[in-house]
Design an enzyme around this catalytic site. Sequence first.
Site, PDB file in Angstrom:
ATOM      1  N   ASP A  17     -16.080  -1.590  40.819  1.00  0.00           N
ATOM      2  CA  ASP A  17     -14.930  -1.209  42.384  1.00  0.00           C
ATOM      3  C   ASP A  17     -16.585  -1.524  43.698  1.00  0.00           C
ATOM      4  O   ASP A  17     -17.198  -1.996  43.040  1.00  0.00           O
ATOM      5  CB  ASP A  17     -15.150  -0.191  42.189  1.00  0.00           C
ATOM      6  CG  ASP A  17     -14.558   1.484  42.965  1.00  0.00           C
ATOM      7  OD1 ASP A  17     -13.652   0.581  43.644  1.00  0.00           O
ATOM      8  OD2 ASP A  17     -14.379   2.433  43.208  1.00  0.00           O
ATOM      9  N   HIS A  34     -12.352  -9.117  47.437  1.00  0.00           N
ATOM     10  CA  HIS A  34     -11.414  -9.488  45.866  1.00  0.00           C
ATOM     11  C   HIS A  34     -11.981 -11.115  45.291  1.00  0.00           C
ATOM     12  O   HIS A  34     -12.693 -11.331  44.729  1.00  0.00           O
ATOM     13  CB  HIS A  34      -9.761  -9.291  45.657  1.00  0.00           C
ATOM     14  CG  HIS A  34     -10.030  -7.918  46.202  1.00  0.00           C
ATOM     15  ND1 HIS A  34     -10.546  -6.771  45.509  1.00  0.00           N
ATOM     16  CD2 HIS A  34      -8.713  -7.204  47.173  1.00  0.00           C
ATOM     17  CE1 HIS A  34      -9.787  -6.006  45.438  1.00  0.00           C
ATOM     18  NE2 HIS A  34      -8.451  -6.142  46.326  1.00  0.00           N
ATOM     19  N   LEU A 128     -19.285 -14.712  23.206  1.00  0.00           N
ATOM     20  CA  LEU A 128     -19.603 -13.586  24.025  1.00  0.00           C
ATOM     21  C   LEU A 128     -17.734 -13.358  23.568  1.00  0.00           C
ATOM     22  O   LEU A 128     -17.344 -14.173  24.023  1.00  0.00           O
ATOM     23  CB  LEU A 128     -19.498 -13.455  25.672  1.00  0.00           C
ATOM     24  CG  LEU A 128     -19.216 -12.409  26.482  1.00  0.00           C
ATOM     25  CD1 LEU A 128     -20.244 -11.512  26.117  1.00  0.00           C
ATOM     26  CD2 LEU A 128     -19.076 -12.844  27.673  1.00  0.00           C
TER      27      LEU A 128
HETATM   28  C1  IPE Z   1     -10.791   1.929  39.160  1.00  0.00           C
HETATM   29  O1  IPE Z   1     -11.157   1.046  40.968  1.00  0.00           O
HETATM   30  C2  IPE Z   1     -10.246   0.598  38.666  1.00  0.00           C
HETATM   31  C3  IPE Z   1     -10.905  -0.895  38.611  1.00  0.00           C
HETATM   32  C4  IPE Z   1     -12.155  -1.173  39.073  1.00  0.00           C
HETATM   33  C5  IPE Z   1      -9.860  -2.009  38.101  1.00  0.00           C
HETATM   34  P1  IPE Z   1     -10.438   2.104  42.066  1.00  0.00           P
HETATM   35  O2  IPE Z   1     -10.964   1.463  43.238  1.00  0.00           O
HETATM   36  O3  IPE Z   1      -9.696   1.973  41.160  1.00  0.00           O
HETATM   37  O4  IPE Z   1     -10.512   3.920  41.135  1.00  0.00           O
HETATM   38  P2  IPE Z   1     -10.338   5.609  42.635  1.00  0.00           P
HETATM   39  O5  IPE Z   1      -9.193   5.071  42.922  1.00  0.00           O
HETATM   40  O6  IPE Z   1     -11.542   4.891  43.501  1.00  0.00           O
HETATM   41  O7  IPE Z   1     -11.065   6.549  41.030  1.00  0.00           O
HETATM   42  C1  IPE Z   2     -12.148  -3.121  42.909  1.00  0.00           C
HETATM   43  O1  IPE Z   2     -12.244  -3.185  43.866  1.00  0.00           O
HETATM   44  C2  IPE Z   2     -11.600  -3.368  42.774  1.00  0.00           C
HETATM   45  C3  IPE Z   2      -9.489  -3.686  42.096  1.00  0.00           C
HETATM   46  C4  IPE Z   2     -10.023  -1.844  41.548  1.00  0.00           C
HETATM   47  C5  IPE Z   2      -8.309  -3.596  41.620  1.00  0.00           C
HETATM   48  P1  IPE Z   2     -11.073  -1.937  44.888  1.00  0.00           P
HETATM   49  O2  IPE Z   2     -10.724  -2.492  45.666  1.00  0.00           O
HETATM   50  O3  IPE Z   2     -11.333  -0.675  44.762  1.00  0.00           O
HETATM   51  O4  IPE Z   2     -12.570  -1.820  46.511  1.00  0.00           O
HETATM   52  P2  IPE Z   2     -12.782  -0.263  47.788  1.00  0.00           P
HETATM   53  O5  IPE Z   2     -12.925   1.052  46.313  1.00  0.00           O
HETATM   54  O6  IPE Z   2     -11.449  -0.217  48.143  1.00  0.00           O
HETATM   55  O7  IPE Z   2     -13.620  -0.993  48.043  1.00  0.00           O
HETATM   56 MG    MG Z   3     -12.121   1.175  44.996  1.00  0.00          MG
END
Ligand code: IPE
Ligand code: IPE
Ligand code: MG
Length: 245
Positions: A17, A34, A128
């Site tokens: 995240d 991303h 792995l």
């Molecule tokens: C969790 O992250 C999902 C992934 C890392 C794929 P999110 O960014 O979607 O989670 P929330 O919405 O903050 O809980």
């Molecule tokens: C995690 O990073 C990637 C996915 C959930 C696909 P985020 O896109 O949730 O990044 P933040 O949380 O908005 O910073």
């Molecule tokens: Mg996120």
Amino acid sequence: MDTALITVPQHVAIIMDGNGRWAKNQNKPRVFGHRQGVEAVRAIVEHCGRIGVEHLTVFAFSSENWSRPPAEVKLLMELLAKGLHDDLDRLHRNDVRLSILGDLSAFPKRLQQKLNSALELTKNNTGLHLNVAINYGGRWDITQAAKQLVTQVSAGELQEGDITEDSLSALMNTATTPDPDLLIRTGGESRISNFLLWQCAYAELYFTDIYWPDFDEAAIDAAFAWYVGRQRRYGKTGEQITQEA
Ligand code: IPE
Ligand code: IPE
Ligand code: MG
């Protein structure tokens, strides 16, 4: 840090995240985060393989992430397809066995085919084990396992009394993988976000403020070092665990 000195967990699960906030901090679009996130995955996969992690499960796209703006969802799907295309040969050469967790039926047929052929290609690899969770939700996993149990009971293949935690576990997407020992979440949030709800019953939970694109070898080694210091008691007392050791 000398990783030779670190006992690595057998199964590491990661909620990757913070891509969006990482990009925003640099006045860049979320996409940029991303893209950089994919680089971080590469480095962590290689490192985990090198130091002897047996199973690595990464949360790449949750069942709830479909609620994001369509352009971001599209980009994430493209990155997934591109990552598979660009990295499959190298993963195979590195003896990585690939698995997918999640409901693939939501994806375009072509992507499903590519994913399935990647699973087929790497299925006998002994290095792995990399589990990629896409369109995955912990509640979905428990629900689909429960549905299978009901089908088996209705068909007379299974008695209600035979239903155990193990029989449910065996129908989860993670059936052949031991439960995670260590769950890491980057990006500063302390929540599970519907990841491996059933499987993380006894995982050690490690939360770090580091945004995923900045999560590197040193960062995961720090998580491993923290993990080594945990006493896993599974309901027993600390004294019992010390005696058993
Ligand atoms: C969790 O992250 C999902 C992934 C890392 C794929 P999110 O960014 O979607 O989670 P929330 O919405 O903050 O809980
Ligand atoms: C995690 O990073 C990637 C996915 C959930 C696909 P985020 O896109 O949730 O990044 P933040 O949380 O908005 O910073
Ligand atoms: Mg996120």
